[in-house]
Design an enzyme around this catalytic site. Structure first.
Site, short mmCIF file in Angstrom:
data_model
loop_
_atom_site.label_atom_id
_atom_site.label_comp_id
_atom_site.label_asym_id
_atom_site.label_seq_id
_atom_site.Cartn_x
_atom_site.Cartn_y
_atom_site.Cartn_z
CE LYS A 181 -6.62 -5.04 5.46
NZ LYS A 181 -5.73 -5.94 4.98
N GLY A 234 1.72 1.99 5.50
CA GLY A 234 2.05 1.06 4.23
C GLY A 234 2.82 1.89 3.11
CD GLU A 256 3.62 7.98 10.20
OE1 GLU A 256 4.92 7.86 9.85
OE2 GLU A 256 3.36 8.80 11.05
CB CYS A 290 9.28 2.48 6.93
SG CYS A 290 9.21 2.60 8.72
CD GLU A 391 9.77 1.49 1.16
OE1 GLU A 391 8.65 1.39 0.47
OE2 GLU A 391 9.87 1.70 2.29
#
Ligand code: NAD
Length: 521
Positions: A181, A234, A256, A290, A391
């Site tokens: 996905k 994600g 992750e 990231c 973030e």
């Protein structure tokens, strides 16, 4: 000059090697973030029924794929990597169009997938197990890897080919079948990636693509009783949801997640080198990595010099369509992300940080057609401020002044995340102390927080994940389970932990022929 756009793709899911229409009949669009007039494609908005069809196809393909010899599986991956290499330019252009990163970086993303394919293909002739001594006589013990079965891979949009490659290459190498996905912002990159795998010889149904949104298609992949493991990259918020569901279902989840990475610049650093690193780390991929260098922790002695140079050079970065030569910073992924980035500029101002550069949506000329944000630098940031803790995932970075190395390391370690931290210093002791004390899965010395290579483990500590690592020499560990095998050729019952006790007699054998010749214990 902007590349001429190809006509939009209109497609269904990719299940069992074929186009498969969604049960919902609903669709979503993928548009070029540098120019939203450019429609890249229209994709199905799938739901649990489509995921079920993909799992069924994967289960069917799994039985034969798991029996395909490892070296043959490796050859498929090698061919896929070679095909990607031949089409690198074409794939990079597609990625720039769909995701926005500048062409050279898109080429790097494709290259990472190629590197991963070649690296993992080699496992076809390794995938080593162990031969282990048994505690009993005439007994052989060994281990071998086995696949989970059908696994789910759910990926974000910021590395549209590298991240799928990090998951899908080792997953299929280990003999699993996959329901993939991809992120809703980069569906065409995902489809092209899987088409190449099949062109390279991957049997239909080994990798199935289900397009759609996280809350329906993604959630259904996680909840499906026949997906035996979920490999997810994600945000922390989504990772928690995935982990909760997998926890209840006793399903493996490999997560992750986010980062709030920092470059530490100590007084003895080469300041120009640190500025080079900060520019690349903070504004590469428009800060949407990231591992982006979203915090710059700078010791007082070099603060002025570092800040002046950084702001001067960041002000000259060329913002625009990543397909245009000379552009250094592309758009951000979508309008929601643009608004989120801008909201953090307000938060930083309200917290009392000094806005040194940028801080606005960029709307000049052609930029008005896309989602562009000015490279943004805050000064006078304290480690506990929200812009230094949360973030942002955009071209915004925060300079945090510190008096000494102790305060620098403390600030670097002060967030919930533990992905990537770096230190610029010319002092060997400071470098090794940082290597020891920085709380992260990845540490750089005299390089920015981005730039991981596939032959080393990748992943983070703290809330960046749940203890797993992708890539590196242990990559297969994530995607396979161990089977321990004991072969007893003594011809009699031997009891582990019991018959090994000194002086204790082995029980009588039921096999009179073997009993006579069995050695005394
Ligand atoms: P996201 O969590 O919103 O989405 C990631 C994927 O999960 C998408 O495919 C999405 O459709 C799906 N998803 C969303 N909700 C879901 C649900 N309820 N159930 C199942 N799937 C669901 O993240 P994003 O905005 O696409 O990506 C940005 C984030 O990814 C950032 O936090 C970034 O740090 C992180 N990231 C981490 C790494 C890493 O290796 N640590 C690498 C790249 C990106």
């Amino acid at each position: 000059m902007t590349a001429v756009a190809s006509p939009p793709v209109e497609t269904g899911n990719h299940i069992g090697g074929r186009r498969s229409e969604s049960h919902t009949g609903r669709t979503f669009e993928s548009r070029n973030p540098a120019n939203t007039d450019d429609l890249v494609g229209v994709f199905p908005q799938s739901d649990a029924r489509d995921v079920d069809a993909a799992v069924t196809a994967a289960k069917t393909a799994f039985d034969s794929w798991r029996k395909t010899p490892w070296p043959k599986r490796g050859e498929v991956l090698l061919r896929a990597a070679e095909l990607m290499e031949q089409r690198k330019d074409e794939l990079a252009k597609l990625m720039t169009r769909e995701m926005g990163k500048v062409l050279t970086e898109a080429g790097g993303d494709v290259q990472e997938a190629i590197d991963m394919g070649k690296f993992i293909a080699g496992e076809g002739r390794r995938a080593f197990g162990e031969t282990v001594p048994s505690e009993l006589r005439d007994k052989w013990a060994m281990t071998m890897r086995q696949p989970f079965g059908v696994v789910g891979c759910i990926t974000p949009w910021n590395f549209p080919m590298a991240i799928p490659a990090w998951k899908i290459f080792p997953a299929v190498m280990a003999g699993n079948a996959v329901v993939f996905k991809p992120a809703e912002d980069t569906p065409l990159c995902a489809l092209r990636f899987v088409e190449i795998l099949e062109e390279a010889g991957l049997p239909p149904g080994v990798v199935n693509v289900v397009f759609g949104f996280g809350e329906d298609a993604g959630d259904a992949v996680v909840r499906h009783p026949h997906t035996k493991a979920i490999f997810f990259t994600g945000s922390v918020a989504t990772g928690r949801l995935v982990s909760e569901i997998c926890g209840r279902m006793l399903k493996k989840s490999s997560l992750e997640l986010g980062g709030k990475n920092a470059i530490v610049v100590l007084d003895d650093a080469d300041v120009e080198l640190a500025v080079d690193g900060a520019l690349w780390g903070a504004f590469g991929t428009s800060g949407q990595r990231c591992t982006a260098s979203s915090r710059l922790i700078v010791q007082h002695g070099v603060l002025r010099d570092f800040t002046d140079h950084l702001v001067d050079r960041a002000a000259r970065l060329r913002l625009g369509d990543g397909a245009d030569s000379g552009v250094e910073v592309g758009p951000v992924i979508n309008s929601a992300q643009l608004q989120r980035i801008h909201s953090y500029t307000g938060i930083g101002r309200d917290e009392g940080a000094t806005l040194l550069l940028g801080g606005e949506v960029a709307r000049d000329g052609a930029l008005a057609k896309g989602h562009f944000y000015q490279p943004t630098v805050f000064g006078d940031v304290r480690p506990e401020m929200r812009i230094a803790q949360e973030e942002i995932f955009g071209p915004t970075t925060a300079i945090i002044p510190v008096p000494d190395a102790d305060a620098a390391l403390q600030a670097a370690n002060s967030t919930q995340y533990g992905l990537s931290l770096s230190v610029y210093t010319n002092d060997l002791r400071s470098a090794f102390r940082a290597i020891d004390d920085l709380q992260a899965g990845i540490v750089y010395v005299n390089a920015p927080t981005i730039g991981a290579e596939i032959q080393l483990p990748f992943g983070g500590t703290k809330d960046t994940g749940n203890g797993h690592r992708e890539a590196g020499s242990h990559a297969l560990d994530e995607f396979s389970e161990w089977k321990s095998i004991y072969i007893d050729y003594s011809g009699r019952l031997q009891r582990a932990q019991i018959d090994t006790t000194k002086g204790e007699q082995a029980p009588p054998s039921h096999n009179p022929h073997r009993a006579e010749s069995a050695p005394a214990e």
